[in-house]
Motif scaffolding. Structure first.
Motif, mmCIF file in Angstrom:
data_model
loop_
_atom_site.group_PDB
_atom_site.id
_atom_site.type_symbol
_atom_site.label_atom_id
_atom_site.label_comp_id
_atom_site.label_asym_id
_atom_site.label_seq_id
_atom_site.Cartn_x
_atom_site.Cartn_y
_atom_site.Cartn_z
ATOM 1 N N VAL A 1 0.841 -1.201 0.000
ATOM 2 C CA VAL A 1 0.000 0.000 0.000
ATOM 3 C C VAL A 1 0.874 1.248 0.000
ATOM 4 O O VAL A 1 0.612 2.209 -0.745
ATOM 5 C CB VAL A 1 -0.953 -0.009 1.201
ATOM 6 C CG1 VAL A 1 -1.644 1.359 1.365
ATOM 7 C CG2 VAL A 1 -2.002 -1.098 1.037
ATOM 8 N N GLU A 2 1.927 1.245 0.792
ATOM 9 C CA GLU A 2 2.831 2.402 0.836
ATOM 10 C C GLU A 2 3.501 2.615 -0.522
ATOM 11 O O GLU A 2 3.695 3.762 -0.956
ATOM 12 C CB GLU A 2 3.885 2.202 1.929
ATOM 13 C CG GLU A 2 3.337 2.262 3.343
ATOM 14 C CD GLU A 2 2.658 0.983 3.797
ATOM 15 O OE1 GLU A 2 2.107 0.971 4.918
ATOM 16 O OE2 GLU A 2 2.679 -0.025 3.040
ATOM 17 N N GLY A 3 3.883 1.509 -1.189
ATOM 18 C CA GLY A 3 4.473 1.642 -2.511
ATOM 19 C C GLY A 3 3.505 2.240 -3.511
ATOM 20 O O GLY A 3 3.866 3.133 -4.294
ATOM 21 N N LEU A 4 2.262 1.778 -3.497
ATOM 22 C CA LEU A 4 1.247 2.344 -4.383
ATOM 23 C C LEU A 4 0.974 3.803 -4.060
ATOM 24 O O LEU A 4 0.787 4.634 -4.959
ATOM 25 C CB LEU A 4 -0.050 1.533 -4.285
ATOM 26 C CG LEU A 4 -0.051 0.170 -4.969
ATOM 27 C CD1 LEU A 4 -1.343 -0.573 -4.645
ATOM 28 C CD2 LEU A 4 0.109 0.313 -6.473
ATOM 29 N N GLN A 5 0.951 4.134 -2.787
ATOM 30 C CA GLN A 5 0.746 5.532 -2.390
ATOM 31 C C GLN A 5 1.861 6.421 -2.924
ATOM 32 O O GLN A 5 1.610 7.531 -3.406
ATOM 33 C CB GLN A 5 0.666 5.643 -0.867
ATOM 34 C CG GLN A 5 -0.613 5.087 -0.275
ATOM 35 C CD GLN A 5 -0.586 5.041 1.236
ATOM 36 O OE1 GLN A 5 0.482 4.985 1.849
ATOM 37 N NE2 GLN A 5 -1.748 5.039 1.855
ATOM 38 N N ALA A 6 3.104 5.935 -2.856
ATOM 39 C CA ALA A 6 4.239 6.715 -3.353
ATOM 40 C C ALA A 6 4.145 6.920 -4.863
ATOM 41 O O ALA A 6 4.422 8.011 -5.380
ATOM 42 C CB ALA A 6 5.550 6.020 -2.986
ATOM 43 N N ILE A 7 3.733 5.878 -5.577
ATOM 44 C CA ILE A 7 3.575 6.010 -7.028
ATOM 45 C C ILE A 7 2.451 6.980 -7.351
ATOM 46 O O ILE A 7 2.585 7.864 -8.211
ATOM 47 C CB ILE A 7 3.337 4.624 -7.656
ATOM 48 C CG1 ILE A 7 4.608 3.767 -7.533
ATOM 49 C CG2 ILE A 7 2.916 4.752 -9.126
ATOM 50 C CD1 ILE A 7 4.407 2.304 -7.853
ATOM 51 N N ALA A 8 1.326 6.851 -6.658
ATOM 52 C CA ALA A 8 0.195 7.752 -6.900
ATOM 53 C C ALA A 8 0.556 9.192 -6.584
ATOM 54 O O ALA A 8 0.106 10.128 -7.267
ATOM 55 C CB ALA A 8 -1.004 7.306 -6.072
ATOM 56 N N ALA A 9 1.388 9.391 -5.552
ATOM 57 C CA ALA A 9 1.748 10.748 -5.125
ATOM 58 C C ALA A 9 2.577 11.492 -6.166
ATOM 59 O O ALA A 9 2.654 12.725 -6.129
ATOM 60 C CB ALA A 9 2.500 10.692 -3.797
ATOM 61 N N THR A 10 3.190 10.768 -7.091
ATOM 62 C CA THR A 10 3.963 11.451 -8.139
ATOM 63 C C THR A 10 3.055 12.214 -9.104
ATOM 64 O O THR A 10 3.519 13.106 -9.814
ATOM 65 C CB THR A 10 4.801 10.444 -8.958
ATOM 66 O OG1 THR A 10 3.931 9.581 -9.698
ATOM 67 C CG2 THR A 10 5.714 9.624 -8.056
ATOM 68 N N GLY A 11 1.784 11.826 -9.155
ATOM 69 C CA GLY A 11 0.875 12.432 -10.127
ATOM 70 C C GLY A 11 1.080 11.932 -11.539
ATOM 71 O O GLY A 11 0.432 12.413 -12.474
ATOM 72 N N LYS A 12 1.968 10.946 -11.710
ATOM 73 C CA LYS A 12 2.241 10.397 -13.036
ATOM 74 C C LYS A 12 1.256 9.280 -13.372
ATOM 75 O O LYS A 12 0.690 8.655 -12.475
ATOM 76 C CB LYS A 12 3.683 9.871 -13.097
ATOM 77 C CG LYS A 12 4.736 10.949 -12.877
ATOM 78 C CD LYS A 12 6.131 10.354 -12.859
ATOM 79 C CE LYS A 12 7.192 11.434 -12.653
ATOM 80 N NZ LYS A 12 8.574 10.874 -12.632
ATOM 81 N N PRO A 13 1.047 9.001 -14.665
ATOM 82 C CA PRO A 13 0.121 7.925 -15.038
ATOM 83 C C PRO A 13 0.617 6.571 -14.523
ATOM 84 O O PRO A 13 1.813 6.279 -14.561
ATOM 85 C CB PRO A 13 0.127 7.952 -16.565
ATOM 86 C CG PRO A 13 0.653 9.298 -16.936
ATOM 87 C CD PRO A 13 1.601 9.690 -15.851
ATOM 88 N N PHE A 14 -0.309 5.749 -14.040
ATOM 89 C CA PHE A 14 0.028 4.371 -13.711
ATOM 90 C C PHE A 14 -1.200 3.494 -13.880
ATOM 91 O O PHE A 14 -2.339 3.952 -13.758
ATOM 92 C CB PHE A 14 0.615 4.241 -12.302
ATOM 93 C CG PHE A 14 -0.378 4.386 -11.175
ATOM 94 C CD1 PHE A 14 -0.953 3.271 -10.578
ATOM 95 C CD2 PHE A 14 -0.717 5.642 -10.686
ATOM 96 C CE1 PHE A 14 -1.861 3.399 -9.539
ATOM 97 C CE2 PHE A 14 -1.613 5.784 -9.641
ATOM 98 C CZ PHE A 14 -2.196 4.656 -9.067
ATOM 99 N N ILE A 15 -0.943 2.228 -14.200
ATOM 100 C CA ILE A 15 -2.003 1.249 -14.351
ATOM 101 C C ILE A 15 -1.646 -0.007 -13.579
ATOM 102 O O ILE A 15 -0.470 -0.266 -13.285
ATOM 103 C CB ILE A 15 -2.258 0.886 -15.830
ATOM 104 C CG1 ILE A 15 -0.982 0.365 -16.503
ATOM 105 C CG2 ILE A 15 -2.841 2.074 -16.592
ATOM 106 C CD1 ILE A 15 -1.206 -0.154 -17.920
ATOM 107 N N LEU A 16 -2.661 -0.787 -13.245
ATOM 108 C CA LEU A 16 -2.498 -2.110 -12.671
ATOM 109 C C LEU A 16 -2.755 -3.110 -13.791
ATOM 110 O O LEU A 16 -3.805 -3.068 -14.445
ATOM 111 C CB LEU A 16 -3.459 -2.315 -11.513
ATOM 112 C CG LEU A 16 -3.309 -1.294 -10.377
ATOM 113 C CD1 LEU A 16 -4.406 -1.471 -9.352
ATOM 114 C CD2 LEU A 16 -1.936 -1.406 -9.727
#
Length: 275
Positions: free
Chosen positions: A41-56
């Motif tokens: 969850v912390e890793g996903l939060q860090a990725i989301a916090a960048t504001g960059k596009p991401f997908i699962l």
């Protein structure tokens, strides 16, 4: 064959600055079975916090995008259904793109996969005397000899033959693995004498669908399998980070070699290593 001088990165937060977008596998990366992995969850939060596009990006067609959202949406993570690409979602795209909508079909997969496709296919029971124009294979706990025989007959008679993936096993809790879709695909290929068209990673149907969402330049794939996640990344022009919380082990020969080997998805929430 681990890159970076054999280092396993315990802190990989700097990689979030290096890339423009991210694709993240689920089984063995975010969770194993019903258990979220430590730090995921912390890793996903860090990725989301960048504001960059991401997908699962997952080969597991049994996951409905709404189920993934329910499990992961929370503080610091705001996902939409369009950010969840499963092999069943890719199957829907494939069916629509090849004018197979409404085709008489056998689906050798569980109810979640059938439920996601029953509005675009005429799903038939696999009983003696039934014939299909389209056969799709997924992970199927109710698979048996009778269903194999009926479905293989249709494939031999010319039905389109697809599978969601070739993953031989999938990781679950307690460090265990269970048979995956690839075991049933192998039986169907032997029984029918025909190879299946693969929709999921590392093949292009899924990888191109993913690239349509996040592009091909500056994308990092984060997964736990060299043969699907890293190979899929290479096929579409992405870099790949292999995590060690799923099926890969650090002393294995890795071909294709990942660009990075990372201890876990949680490592992306920590900075400090030179990468």
């Amino acid at each position: 064959m681990i890159t970076g001088g054999g280092r396993i990165l315990e802190s990989a937060g700097e990689l979030l600055d290096r890339y423009r977008a991210f694709a993240i596998d689920l089984d063995g990366v975010v969770w194993r079975g019903g258990r979220l992995l430590e730090g995921a969850v912390e890793g996903l939060q860090a990725i989301a916090a960048t504001g960059k596009p991401f997908i699962l990006l997952t080969n597991n067609g049994a996951y409905r995008p709404s189920d993934v959202l329910e499990r992961l949406n929370g503080p610091g993570i705001e996902l939409t259904a369009e950010q969840v690409l499963t092999s069943a979602v890719v199957a829907r795209k494939w069916i629509a793109g090849r004018e197979l909508t409404g085709a008489r079909s056998f689906i050798l997969a569980g109810p979640n996969v059938v439920g996601q496709l029953s509005d675009v296919l005429e799903v038939r029971p696999m009983e003696p005397g039934e014939q299909a124009e389209f056969v799709l294979v997924g992970r199927y706990e109710e698979f048996n000899y009778s269903r194999l025989a009926v479905a293989a007959d249709s494939v031999r008679d010319g039905a389109a033959f697809l599978c969601l993936n070739r993953d031989p096993v999938m990781p679950v809790e307690g460090g265990r693995v269970v048979p995956g879709t690839g075991t049933i695909v192998a039986a169907m290929e032997v029984a029918s004498g025909r190879p299946a068209t693969v929709l999921g990673k590392p093949e292009l149907p899924m990888m191109q669908a993913a690239a349509d969402l996040v592009g091909t330049d500056g994308v990092l794939m984060i997964g736990d399998r060299v043969e699907s996640d890293i190979a899929g990344a290479r096929k579409i022009g992405w870099d790949g980070a292999l995590v060690l919380t799923g099926l890969s082990v650090p002393d294995a020969v890795m071909d294709p070699a990942p660009d990075y080997v990372v201890s876990s998805l949680g490592a992306f929430a920590r900075k400090g290593a030179e990468v």
